[in-house]
Every structure is written in structure tokens, then in C-alpha cells.
Write an enzyme that holds these catalytic residues in place. Structure first.
Site, PDB file in Angstrom:
ATOM      1  CG  ASP A   1     -12.238 -54.635 -25.102  1.00 35.62           C
ATOM      2  OD1 ASP A   1     -11.119 -54.467 -25.625  1.00 35.62           O
ATOM      3  OD2 ASP A   1     -13.242 -55.027 -25.729  1.00 35.62           O
TER       4      ASP A   1
ATOM      5  CG  ASP B   1     -12.125 -39.912  -8.132  1.00 37.41           C
ATOM      6  OD1 ASP B   1     -12.056 -39.312  -9.209  1.00 37.41           O
ATOM      7  OD2 ASP B   1     -13.193 -40.040  -7.484  1.00 37.41           O
TER       8      ASP B   1
ATOM      9  CD  GLU C   1     -10.692 -35.252  -9.231  1.00 33.90           C
ATOM     10  OE1 GLU C   1     -11.269 -34.893 -10.248  1.00 33.90           O
ATOM     11  OE2 GLU C   1     -11.202 -36.032  -8.402  1.00 33.90           O
TER      12      GLU C   1
ATOM     13  CG  HIS D   1     -12.000 -38.488 -16.663  1.00 33.11           C
ATOM     14  ND1 HIS D   1     -10.810 -38.123 -16.051  1.00 33.11           N
ATOM     15  CD2 HIS D   1     -12.867 -38.722 -15.666  1.00 33.11           C
ATOM     16  CE1 HIS D   1     -10.973 -38.151 -14.746  1.00 33.11           C
ATOM     17  NE2 HIS D   1     -12.218 -38.512 -14.476  1.00 33.11           N
ATOM     18  CG  ASP D   2     -13.730 -35.338 -14.354  1.00 32.95           C
ATOM     19  OD1 ASP D   2     -14.548 -36.229 -14.671  1.00 32.95           O
ATOM     20  OD2 ASP D   2     -12.993 -35.425 -13.354  1.00 32.95           O
TER      21      ASP D   2
ATOM     22  CG  ASP E   1      -8.789 -42.969 -11.337  1.00 37.56           C
ATOM     23  OD1 ASP E   1      -8.881 -42.439 -10.226  1.00 37.56           O
ATOM     24  OD2 ASP E   1      -9.131 -42.402 -12.400  1.00 37.56           O
TER      25      ASP E   1
HETATM   26  C1  GLC Z   1     -13.651 -37.263  -9.873  1.00 39.86           C
HETATM   27  C2  GLC Z   1     -13.552 -37.930 -11.220  1.00 39.86           C
HETATM   28  C3  GLC Z   1     -14.869 -37.835 -11.902  1.00 39.86           C
HETATM   29  C4  GLC Z   1     -15.897 -38.550 -11.063  1.00 39.86           C
HETATM   30  C5  GLC Z   1     -15.927 -37.994  -9.652  1.00 39.86           C
HETATM   31  C6  GLC Z   1     -16.650 -38.914  -8.740  1.00 39.86           C
HETATM   32  O1  GLC Z   1     -13.860 -35.908  -9.981  1.00 39.86           O
HETATM   33  O2  GLC Z   1     -12.500 -37.383 -11.959  1.00 39.86           O
HETATM   34  O3  GLC Z   1     -14.854 -38.365 -13.192  1.00 39.86           O
HETATM   35  O4  GLC Z   1     -17.158 -38.420 -11.648  1.00 39.86           O
HETATM   36  O5  GLC Z   1     -14.627 -37.863  -9.112  1.00 39.86           O
HETATM   37  O6  GLC Z   1     -15.905 -40.082  -8.534  1.00 39.86           O
END
Ligand code: GLC
Length: 576
Positions: free
Chosen positions: A56, A227, A281, A347-348, A125
Site C-alpha cells: 500500500d 501505457d 511504452e 513488471h511485465d 502511470d
Molecule cells: C502494458 C502494461 C501491462 C498491462 C498492459 C495492459 O503493457 O505494462 O502491465 O497488462 O499494458 O494495460
């Protein structure tokens, strides 16, 4: 005024008092966001303070001094908005509210204040290729065909027949059109069916997005990460795409007409009005498109992150020559104009050391340090993912029931339906799954690694008793302390930010060597990417001067021949 002062101090540092910026070596002008070192925190997994097993905002506040101790200058948090969490926050149901598991708006304000008090900036984000299907906009949109929000999303009326196939990245059937009986129509979702795509072609929707971005900018956020934004523009005649869509979806989804217009508009409406940085991204489908996103005269974004580098690692390994070739090619392309991010994990992705290094007990620490030396000595703004400063490793689940990630779970369903090889799918997942990179931060050797007093939403990696912040804090040779030294070095030496990059000994199979050079200052970076000793002659004509950093205690050098230890990494300044 403050900014002018900051900028002049910066110019003094970078160019010296009398020297003029040299465009050839400098890549445009100095900017704070080029000099930033970004630390990415996955809020769900960083620190839980209320015992529900989910990290959190209060937890991040508690760890602000730790973040400061890393030396990083900016923090990016994955989405913290209200969300039903089909995709852990990447499905937003209210863009102006905080996810209840993460805390409250008061917590957010305190967090931002705490970061700013420590001179750390904050990146938000922004997930606006799609929203959650629980967003009020979507609830309205699906309720009737003439609802004012209808046109916030992409709909295909069923009386026109089945819509032309679109591949969905996260759908269990791989189908991006979902039939909705309420209005007898299909809606489009490039990700899961809980993530309907927003219709950027609608100016009212675009204004809604700029308005909420301004809401956060007014609060004082310092940057936005867009994103999946390269997918936002769509051909709303929804033509049929070629059959190889599934393999090449980026080809058909990315950078469609309208995208640059939306980015220019966003820049004018939001970015230009605040002191904020912007990063997307995805960097388009080729260099030309990448430049069109980020070159200064385009007035779109400050930087993008490209996937080619991060995609190199495969379960069967990767070749160093490929790695060198990719990073050198991207560097060359952006040497004079445009700016990129540099990263090997987020995180991906699965964990840095498990994918690009060697996570076996003997080599985990040196290879982690070597990879962090790489990221922090390349041109481009470095993005460092939480836990990689410690060398946290993949958890490596064996059974699909252990996974939480919608991409993994629905992907499994799809392979099953298609009659594919489930065993192979699981092997690949064990190596590459996003959950590998999302296990809780390992703070100490107490229960649940000090992450939570409750049951963590994703298990803590068993190795937390040995790999954790507390033990690494105390050890001057730890990965953590190497990371801190390397961040400091980057901040002290503008040559590591702005210097020209030159690849040396491209054919060497174990060693990645390069120089960075800025206004007569030159440094040599030597990285042994292998688990064997590597012998290599010093690949420059200059003499080695000052050893800036080394992940071993010694350097073995005889008659200009180096014997580099497994995963040894060091940086020397060179004589002029
Ligand atoms: C981007 C994010 C990913 C997410 C996807 C859909 O690729 O980095 O974690 O699942 O978009 O929002």
C-alpha cells in the site's frame, strides 16, 4: 527562476564554464529527465502496512528513506487508481481516485510530499488505451446505443455480422471482440475483456483524459508514463487485417493514423503547461516511428521505451553478440536526436538476473552487479525495477494454479483450447512470466520477508532469508551497495549520461566493452557476460586512469591483458 538556475548549474557541470555544447556529442540539450535515474515500484508488492497481504501507499511512505538511500531521482509507480484488479490496476474504474487496497488520496498526497521533500520526482502511470469495464463510462456506454457515452468505446453492431477478427493479447480465446447482449453489439478489447478500448477518435473522450491528467499534474506529479499508448489510434472502419495478425499484432495495432495528432494535442493541453516528463511504452514499429514520437521538434513525448532489447532473453539463453548488436544499433540511431529509456526488466518481465544474468548461487551476485553496471552506464534514462538492486530471482512456479497474472492464466486457457503444448507453455512461463517479477520485496529475514504480517497476495520467494535488504545493507560488497555506488557514479559523471557510446571488440563472445566520451572525458566499461574467466587485451589505446567501480575486489592485468572474473564488471576513466 529556480529552473533557470538549475539549468545553468547543469550546463556548468556538463560543459565546463567556457565550452559551448557540442551538438555532435551531446544529443541535444541537457534535461533533468535525461539525468534521472528511475526506480520502478510495483505498489502491490513493495510493503504492506495493514496486513491484507497487498502492498500500500503507506508502505511506500514507510520506505521512502530506503528509496532515497538508493540515490535514485525519480519513482514510477504502476497504476494506483481505483480498479477491480483484473490486470492489477491496469484496468481503471476511476481515474481520479486511489485503489482502496492501496489507501486514500491523503496517503497519496503524503507520499508525493515525502518524495518531493527528498528531492525525488514522481511518475504517474496513465492507462488510457483502455479503461476497466467497471468504469462509469463503460457502464453507461454499454447501457444503450444512444447513450452519450456510447462513443467512448469501440462498438460493432451485431446486425452487421461478426466483426473482422482482432487478436487480443490477454483473451482466453484470443478474440478482441466481445459480444454484449445488452445492446446486441461487440466491443473491442486489445487486452482482456475487462479492459475495453477507449475510442481516441472521439474528441470528448480525449478531453476527459487531458482533464484527469491535469488533475494529477495540479497535484504536483512530475511525469506520465503512457501505457500501451501506441495502440490508442484505430481505424474505426475496422477493416479486415491479414492472417498473421497474431504473430505480428504490433504491426497492425501500433502507430495508426491519428496517434501523433493525439500526442501533439496531449502535449499542448497537458505536458507543455507543466514541468513534467513523458514516456511512452513502445517505440513504434521502426526507428523512423520511434523518432517521430520523441524527437524534440515533434512536441510529442520526451522518451519512449523500446522492447527489442528486453525481448532478447529466451529460456534457452541468448547470444552476447545479439545483445551488443541490438543495444548498439538503438544507441547509434538516437546518438544525435531523440532520447530513449534503458531497461532490462519491469513488471511485465521476469527478474533481471534470472533472464539476463545467472541466478545460480555462485553467480547471482556478480551477474546482478554486472547487469546494473550495464543499465547505469548506457545512454538513455535508466529504469531500475524494485528488487533488482538486490538481485531478487524468479520464483519459478510449476503449476498454472500458482499464477495470479491474467496474461498467464488466460494464455494457458487459450493454449488448451487451441490444443497446444501445455507443458511447453508452462516451461516458458516459468522463465518469462510476469509473476516472477512481482513477488513481494524482500526486506529482511523475518516472516514473509518483512513485506506483510498477513498472507502475501503472491508468495514470497523462498530465498528471502539470504537475499534481502537488511543483510545487503550491512555488507559493503552486496548487490545493493554496488547499485548505490553505480547510481552515484552516474550522477557524478555526466559522461555516463551524455557521452558518445562506442562499441569495442564486437566479436568477443564473453565481454561487452564500450567507451563513453564527452568533451575529452572518456570512460571504458568492461562487462564479462559469461560464467568463465575472460581474457581480453585492453581494447583502447589510452591508459587506464582511475578505477571508478568494480564488482570484484581486484583486477587482473598483465601487459595490457585483462583476465576478467566471471561476470566481472568495471569502469575506468582513461587518460586524455
Ligand atoms: C502494458 C502494461 C501491462 C498491462 C498492459 C495492459 O503493457 O505494462 O502491465 O497488462 O499494458 O494495460
Amino acid at each position: 527562476m529556480k529552473n533557470i538556475l538549475f539549468f545553468s548549474v547543469l550546463l556548468l557541470i556538463v560543459f565546463g564554464c567556457s565550452e559551448k555544447p557540442n551538438k555532435d556529442s551531446l544529443n541535444e540539450d541537457a534535461s533533468w529527465w535525461k539525468e534521472a535515474v528511475i526506480y520502478q515500484v510495483y505498489p502491490r508488492s513493495f510493503k504492506d502496512t495493514d496486513g491484507d497481504g497487498i502492498g500500500d501507499l503507506k508502505g511506500i511512505i514507510e520506505k521512502l528513506d530506503y528509496i532515497k538511500s538508493l540515490g535514485v531521482t525519480m519513482v514510477w509507480l504502476n497504476p494506483i487508481y481505483s480498479s477491480p484488479n483484473a490486470d492489477n490496476g491496469y484496468d481503471i474504474s476511476d481515474y481520479r481516485a486511489i485503489m482502496k487496497e492501496f489507501g486514500s488520496m491523503d496517503d497519496f498526497d503524503l507520499l508525493l510530499k515525502g518524495l518531493h521533500e527528498r528531492d525525488i520526482k514522481f511518475v504517474m502511470d496513465v492507462v488510457v488505451n483502455h479503461s476497466s469495464n467497471q468504469h462509469e463510462w463503460f457502464k453507461e456506454s454499454r447501457s444503450s446505443r444512444d447513450n452519450p457515452y456510447r462513443d467512448y468505446y469501440h462498438w460493432w453492431p451485431a446486425e452487421k455480422g461478426t466483426p473482422p477478427y482482432r487478436y487480443s493479447l490477454f483473451d482466453a480465446k484470443g478474440d478482441a471482440w466481445k459480444y454484449d447482449s445488452i445492446t446486441d453489439a461487440y466491443y473491442l478489447h486489445y487486452f482482456s475483456e475487462q479492459q475495453p478500448d477507449l475510442k481516441w477518435e472521439n474528441p470528448t473522450l480525449r478531453q476527459e483524459v487531458y482533464d484527469f491528467m491535469k488533475f494529477w499534474a495540479d497535484k504536483g506529479v512530475d511525469g506520465f508514463r503512457l501505457d500501451a499508448f501506441q495502440f490508442a489510434a484505430k481505424d474505426t472502419t475496422y477493416p479486415a487485417f491479414p492472417d498473421d495478425l497474431e504473430e505480428n499484432f504490433i504491426q497492425y495495432y501500433a502507430m495508426q493514423d491519428g496517434l501523433h495528432q493525439y500526442l501533439k494535442e496531449m502535449n499542448e493541453e497537458v505536458f507543455s503547461k507543466y514541468e513534467v516528463m513523458s514516456v511512452s511504452e513502445g517505440a513504434g514499429r521502426n526507428f523512423k516511428e520511434a523518432h517521430e514520437l520523441v524527437d524534440a521538434d515533434r512536441n510529442e513525448l520526451n522518451m519512449a521505451y523500446a522492447f527489442e532489447g528486453v525481448d532478447i532473453a529466451k529460456p534457452e539463453g541468448y547470444s552476447l553478440s545479439h545483445f551488443k548488436e541490438v543495444f548498439s544499433r538503438w544507441d547509434k540511431e538516437f546518438a544525435k536526436e531523440g532520447w530513449l529509456s534503458i531497461f532490462l526488466a519491469n513488471h511485465d518481465q521476469a527478474r533481471l538476473v534470472s533472464r539476463f544474468g545467472n541466478d545460480s548461487p555462485n553467480f547471482r551476485a556478480p551477474s546482478t552487479k554486472m547487469l546494473n553496471t550495464f543499465i547505469l552506464s548506457m545512454r538513455g534514462t535508466p529504469y531500475c525495477y524494485y528488487g533488482d538492486e538486490l538481485g531478487m530471482t524468479n520464483i519459478g512456479f510449476d503449476s498454472i494454479s500458482q499464477y495470479q497474472d491474467i496474461a498467464a492464466i488466460n494464455g494457458y486457457e487459450k493454449v488448451k483450447t487451441d490444443g497446444g503444448d501445455l507443458e511447453e507453455y508452462l516451461i516458458n512461463l516459468k522463465f518469462a512470466s510476469r509473476d516472477n517479477g512481482r513477488t513481494p520485496m524482500q526486506w529482511d529475514s523475518t516472516i514473509h520477508a518483512g513485506f506483510s504480517s498477513g498472507t502475501p497476495w503472491l508468495p514470497v520467494n523462498d530465498n528471502y532469508k539470504t537475499i534481502n535488504v537488511a543483510s545487503q545493507n550491512a555488507d559493503p560488497q552486496s548487490c545493493l551497495n554496488h547499485f548505490r555506488k553505480m547510481v552515484q557514479l552516474r550522477k557524478d559523471e555526466p559522461v555516463l549520461v551524455y557521452g558518445q557510446y562506442e562499441l569495442l571488440i564486437p566479436e568477443h563472445e564473453q565481454v561487452y566493452a564500450y567507451t563513453r566520451e564527452l568533451n575529452g572525458e572518456k570512460v571504458l566499461v568492461m562487462l564479462n557476460f559469461s560464467s568463465e574467466v575472460a581474457t581480453v587485451e585492453i581494447p583502447v589505446k589510452e591508459n587506464l586512469e582511475e578505477l571508478y567501480i568494480n564488482n570484484y575486489e581486484q583486477i587482473f592485468l598483465k601487459d595490457r591483458v585483462l583476465s576478467m572474473e566471471p561476470y566481472q564488471a568495471f569502469i575506468y576513466s582513461l587518460t586524455k
